[in-house]
Design an enzyme around this catalytic site. Structure first.
Site, PDB file in Angstrom:
ATOM      1  N   TYR A  43       0.822  -1.229   0.000  1.00  0.00           N
ATOM      2  CA  TYR A  43       0.000   0.000   0.000  1.00  0.00           C
ATOM      3  C   TYR A  43       0.856   1.280   0.000  1.00  0.00           C
ATOM      4  CZ  TYR A  43      -0.246  -0.432   5.285  1.00  0.00           C
ATOM      5  OH  TYR A  43      -0.020  -0.559   6.622  1.00  0.00           O
ATOM      6  N   GLU A  44       0.216   2.357  -0.317  1.00  0.00           N
ATOM      7  CA  GLU A  44       0.892   3.637  -0.582  1.00  0.00           C
ATOM      8  C   GLU A  44       1.946   3.477  -1.683  1.00  0.00           C
ATOM      9  OE1 GLU A  44      -0.287   6.305   0.433  1.00  0.00           O
ATOM     10  OE2 GLU A  44      -1.343   5.854   2.294  1.00  0.00           O
TER      11      GLU A  44
END
Lengths: 310, 249, 599
Positions: C440-441
């Site tokens: 994620y990110e």
């Protein structure tokens, strides 16, 4: 040398802790006198006079001591302390409250919680919650000591030939007064606060057996009940009984592990207990590797026998 | 009403101390130091009394080396209004601390002094009682509940077999037990504000107190190791061991 | 049994070396962040992490968050109380501007408090992390009205924030966002669409949740330049700041996932009943631009999750290895069995875990320090240079710290043997929780693309070359020490810097002519930079440790450990960096050789 033991009593009788303190005083050597500061406390005084090794009992009887307030007790000790080299009290709530007041009034240091007498000036006491033992020497002319009861065998309650001598009771300090007392009901203690824990594993076979076998032992010892994860997973007892890595971490004075193998996750939760007892019929169970005392036996016979004989 | 809260800097309770190999003491160089947990409870109780409107000012006081300032800042972060450090390198024993505190009490004239019942390093459990005796004040040790109304403090104490409630005429001394309260975390804004509160430093000589030690520690040893894995023959032998050797029942 | 103990001594040392706090507190902006105040803040945060968050980590994982029939979400037992405690402590306010009730502390300090959150309870730590991100977005581009309405309540933790980027068809590629925002006559918007992977999109900790939503206006241009950023609150806010009606947004399901079970990962539905009321942040169609500025901090935050989870995994492994008695010492086969920490391979695993964690932490701290200087230094050139350094480092802190966390938590399980494969010891949870951090990110590849493209090729490698120069100058200065371990590490560090230089040259000279070759080696480039820059910061720390040992500092064991850790790291990790450089320079042909159809 002369020792003055501050008696702990309930006016009518002597508290057991006093007997250990008398033993410590005897170990120091010299006369052992006992001060009973109470109200209508002649029965406690005569009990003290009969304790082995006691040569004199000083009874300060008066209303000021009716509720055993520390301020009055300390003043009484100081009023009668002139000829003593050692003043001793039990390391109990009472003794710990009175003795430091005495020490301060006499301008002497106190050595708390002694577990061994080396000589008249030198004592051993635990520090850092018992993780180290310090040998401490007092340079003061009078030693004020509190005594850890479990470290000294109790003096015999008979065989003493002490005389009882009455002294004047001090006046009430007026700074504190008794309101009420509440004796603890013997409910089962919290797992993490209990001094003794009786803990069961899958060896018990079922929840019913768990309760049938372990409850009487726990009742008798005033112990909390615990369990291994295996016993919890098997549904014998609720989750909050679980001792171990993912349950509660406990360190009681006595941990009795019954019918459990000693999985590493369980050991992680109880290995800091002061004394560990294991009862298991499998002599190779890992629990015996950490137990101070192991009993290889059928728990269904051994535990009831333990309950009967303890 | 002013309240004085003495606090002690000790080895953090999570640190397992080791005895030095030359048996001269425990090794506390480079270990984490914190406020004595019972002192934290004392500070918390004072702050609660202030929040109830009973107390108007809380003065934290500590005696010891320069680094005790951190402990005092911590007390101010929890809610003490100002602090006094009695700075000395001398190894202070309870009687000396009680005399120092008496000198501070004489100057500050608090109506209440709340202390921890004992410090978790020397486990002496003396200072509060000694201070009370030196001041001629009443004391309530091992407090598990404190109520202050007017000139009277009503304190419930943890005794060996239960609870006892006593009433103290103020000024008085209270020492805290574990169950008195659960200390709050210092809020981070308050930690920053604590930096700006007053911290006065005095020396024992300024207070006219002789702090020379009365006790000498000759040596410090590891406690005897537990003897693991002893098997007993039967239930009777087990009971005998528990009663007479381990002394736990 | 392992209880989380924040490595406070290590933190302190970093604040005296790679992120010198004493220098920061000389700046007017950080005048309150004096070393003694910061020490107290770190200690109190460590206590909270140890006593409140760590004990909930395992039960939170077992229990997970649950969605109820009325679209509400119940988080695991104890989490709401922990959040109340966190709020009361002021934890949420640390880095935020004082204007909105924050404490204005430097990133160098917040980096450490964030690490403690993630070490003790990553599922919990996500909430402050996401809320910080949402606050940053409003601070960056929000109108004064938006700031006045939301910031103070978010900074105090009374309201929480979320980031709504992903949609079923728009993952790494946000140009594909379809959620619609329709302008209204009153200046507000109505939002319609579905967002997925919304961390803490719904929960029971706070009375309001402020969603930051990427959406497309009806007339917006195609692609990344047509995306706007909107605030969509769960509860509408009245003019006086009180809460009004429920907005047209709800959680329609929670994901079942590999890790971070405590934190609810929501599917959010906007506009089923006429449209969710939204407020534009900044200008229309510039949403992605704002998001990327803010994303830097979010990525940095995920890097800290990698460091945090690695630290925790290491602590648990050490504690187990000290207690677990198994097999005899290979050098004393007749003696009884020993704790497994005596076995050389367990030592190797533990040091591999420890040295990588310390390197990644030190690198994050060096980056945080640069962020602080770029924010607060009075000299513009200093600000610019530090900004460039931080921008270069962020994809490395994110990409490398999270990849190394996989290696660390893998070994964390391995040290435990079978005990690690069963869930009860807790080692497995870190392995599972760590897994999301490389995803994620922005996945590691997204970080790698950012590194070789935007942060390197686009500027002709100016910042990368400056860094190489800085590292070389430092490596030369190590020659002053007579410590044999430092001397050995110096040689290996220099070899690593040479490798970085080769790889950077390759990237710069091929980026225009053979771009596929560059991208084939992008992830190895992250690894190469991570390991070598990690060695550089570890060596800075070790050199200072050597100096302190020389002055007779009493804490010799701590400082000697710094040098020993560096020695292990340069001996065993640096060869992996050299291999990565070889892959970058020589590996592209092989990587791209197989025809797509042959897979």
């Amino acid at each position: 040398m002369a020792n003055l033991v501050i008696a702990e009593h309930d006016h009518g009788s002597l508290k057991a802790a006093t007997l250990n303190v008398i033993s410590a005083a005897t170990a120091i050597g010299g006369d052992v006198h006992v001060l009973v500061a109470g109200h209508n406390a002649s029965a406690a005084a005569s009990a003290a006079a009969q304790v082995a090794g006691v040569s004199k009992v000083i009874l300060a009887d008066g209303a000021a001591h009716g509720n055993l307030l520390s301020e009055n007790a300390a003043a009484q000790v100081v009023a009668n302390a002139a000829s003593y080299t050692h003043i001793l009290a039990a390391a109990t709530a009472y003794g710990k409250s009175v003795a430091p007041r005495v020490a301060a009034l006499l301008d002497k240091a106190q050595i708390s919680d002694i577990i061994k007498v080396i000589d008249a000036d030198t004592f051993v006491r635990p520090i850092y919650a018992g993780n180290a033992y310090a040998t401490v020497k007092s340079n003061d002319s009078v030693k004020v000591l509190t005594v850890r009861g479990t470290a000294f065998a109790p003096a015999a309650t008979s065989g003493g030939t002490g005389t009882v001598e009455s002294v004047d009771c001090v006046a009430d300090s007026g700074v504190s007064s008794f309101v009420s007392a509440e004796v603890t009901k013997s409910e089962r203690p919290e797992l993490t606060a209990a001094k003794i824990i009786v803990s069961g594993g899958r060896g018990l076979g079922s929840g019913d057996k768990y309760r049938e076998v372990l409850t009487p032992l726990a009742d008798k010892l005033g112990a909390a009940l615990g369990a291994s994860r295996a016993a919890v997973d098997a549904g014998y007892v609720p989750n909050d009984y679980q001792v171990g890595q993912t349950g509660k971490i406990v360190a009681p004075d006595l941990y009795i592990a019954i019918g459990m193998s000693g999985a590493i996750q369980h050991l992680a939760g109880m290995k800091d207990s002061k004394v560990i007892v294991a009862i298991n019929k499998d002599p190779d169970a890992p629990i015996f590797g950490v137990a101070d005392y192991g009993l290889v036996a059928d728990l269904f016979e051994a535990v009831p026998e333990l309950v009967a004989k303890i | 009403m002013k309240v004085l809260v003495p606090v002690k800097r000790v080895v953090d309770y999570n640190v397992k101390v080791r005895v030095k190999s030359d048996n001269s003491g425990v090794d506390i160089a480079n270990v984490k130091m914190s406020m004595n947990p019972f002192c934290e409870i004392a500070v918390e109780e004072a702050v609660r009394l202030k929040e109830k409107g009973v107390v108007t000012e809380i003065i934290a006081v500590s005696a010891g080396i320069t680094q005790c300032q951190e402990t005092l800042r911590n007390a101010m972060a929890i809610g003490a209004d100002r602090a006094i450090l009695i700075e000395t390198d001398v190894d202070l024993q309870p009687l000396a601390v009680a005399k120092l505190l008496k000198a501070v009490v004489d100057k500050e004239q608090p109506r209440l002094v709340i202390l921890g019942k004992q410090a978790i390093d020397d486990d002496a459990n003396q200072t509060g009682q000694m201070l009370a005796a030196l001041l001629g004040w009443g004391q309530a040790t091992f407090a598990s509940k404190v109520e202050v109304a007017g000139d009277v403090a009503t304190v419930t104490r943890e005794m060996d077999g239960g609870l006892e409630t006593i009433s103290l005429k103020l000024p008085a001394i209270i020492t805290t037990d574990l169950r008195l309260n659960e200390p709050r975390y210092a809020t981070l804004p308050n930690i920053m504000k604590a930096k700006k509160k007053e911290l006065a430093i005095v020396k024992p000589a300024d207070l006219g107190v002789d702090v020379a030690p009365r006790l000498t520690t000759l040596r410090v040893d590891e406690p005897p190791k537990r003897q693991g894995g002893v098997k007993v023959a039967d239930v009777a032998a087990l009971i005998d061991k528990l009663k007479n050797e381990a002394k736990v029942i | 049994m392992s209880t989380y103990q924040a490595p406070l001594k290590e933190f302190q040392f970093l604040l005296e070396t790679v992120a010198p706090l004493a220098e920061l507190s000389k700046l007017e902006h950080f005048a309150d962040a004096t070393p003694d105040t910061v020490r107290a803040i770190l200690e109190e945060s460590a206590k909270f992490a140890r006593d409140v968050l760590d004990p909930l980590n395992w039960s939170g994982d077992r229990e997970g968050s649950k969605r109820n029939a009325d679209d509400s979400v119940t988080t695991p037992k104890g989490f709401k109380a922990a959040y109340d405690g966190y709020r009361a402590m002021g934890g949420a306010a640390l880095p935020m501007p004082e204007e909105f009730g924050g404490l204005g502390l430097p990133r160098s300090v917040v980096t450490l408090t964030d690490e403690m959150l993630h070490s003790s309870n990553m599922g919990f730590g996500l909430m402050p992390m996401l809320t910080q991100g949402a606050i940053e977005a409003i601070l960056l581009a929000g109108s004064d009205t938006l700031k006045a309405t939301y910031l103070e309540k978010m900074v105090s933790g009374r309201w929480t924030g979320t980031m709504n980027l992903t949609e079923p068809q728009a993952g790494s590629d946000l140009a594909l966002v379809k959620t619609r925002a329709v302008p209204q006559a009153d200046g507000t918007y109505r939002v319609f669409g579905t967002k997925i992977y919304i961390t803490y999109g719904e929960h029971d900790w706070a009375e309001n949740i402020v969603h930051l939503v990427l959406a497309r206006l009806p007339d917006a241009p195609e692609g990344v330049k047509g995306i706007s950023l909107l605030v969509v609150p769960k509860m509408l806010v009245n003019a006086d700041g009180s809460l009004g009606a429920r907005n047209d947004v709800k959680c329609v399901s929670l994901e079942h996932k590999l890790g971070i079970h405590a934190s609810p990962t929501a599917v959010m539905q906007y506009g089923d009943n006429g449209g969710a009321v939204g407020y534009i942040v900044g200008q229309e169609n510039r949403g992605l631009e704002y998001m990327f500025i803010m994303m830097n901090l979010a990525r940095f935050g995920v890097g800290l999750q990698g460091v945090g989870i690695a630290e925790r995994s290491y602590q648990r492994a050490v504690s187990f290895a000290r207690e677990r008695v198994q097999s005899r010492d290979v050098a004393a086969p007749k003696e009884p069995s020993v704790p497994i920490i005596r076995h050389p391979d367990v030592r190797r695993m533990l040091l591999r875990m420890r040295s990588q964690t310390e390197a990644a932490r030190a690198l994050a701290m060096a980056t945080a320090y640069a962020i602080d200087l770029s924010d607060a230094h009075p000299d513009e050139d200093t600000r610019k240079a530090n900004k460039a350094f931080a921008d270069l480092m962020i994809p490395i802190v994110k990409g490398w710290s999270t990849e190394m966390a996989q290696d660390v938590t893998y070994n964390g399980v391995q040290v435990h043997g079978g005990m690690g494969f069963v869930e009860e010891t807790g080692a497995a949870q870190y392995y599972r929780d760590a897994r999301i951090t490389t995803i994620y990110e922005g996945t590691t590849a997204i970080q790698a693309n950012d590194l070789i493209g935007r942060k390197m090729a686009r500027e002709g490698g100016v910042t990368a070359k400056a860094l190489i120069g800085t590292m070389r100058a430092f490596a030369a200065s190590m020659g002053a020490s007579h410590n044999v371990n430092l001397k050995s590490s110096q040689a290996k560090l220099i070899a690593g810097i040479d490798a970085v230089e080769r790889a950077v040259e390759f990237n710069l000279s091929n980026f225009n002519s053979n771009v596929r070759a560059c991208f084939a080696g992008s992830v190895p480039m992250v690894k190469l930079f991570g390991i070598v820059c990690g060695a550089w910061v570890l060596a800075r720390v070790a050199l200072e440790a050597d100096r302190r040992i020389g002055t007779g500092h009493p804490d010799k064991a701590f400082y000697e450990a710094k040098i020993a850790t560096l020695r292990f790291y340069t001996d065993t990790m640096m060869p992996e960096a050299l291999a990565a450089a070889d892959t970058i320079v020589n590996g592209a042909d092989g990587t791209l050789a197989l025809a797509e159809a042959s897979f």
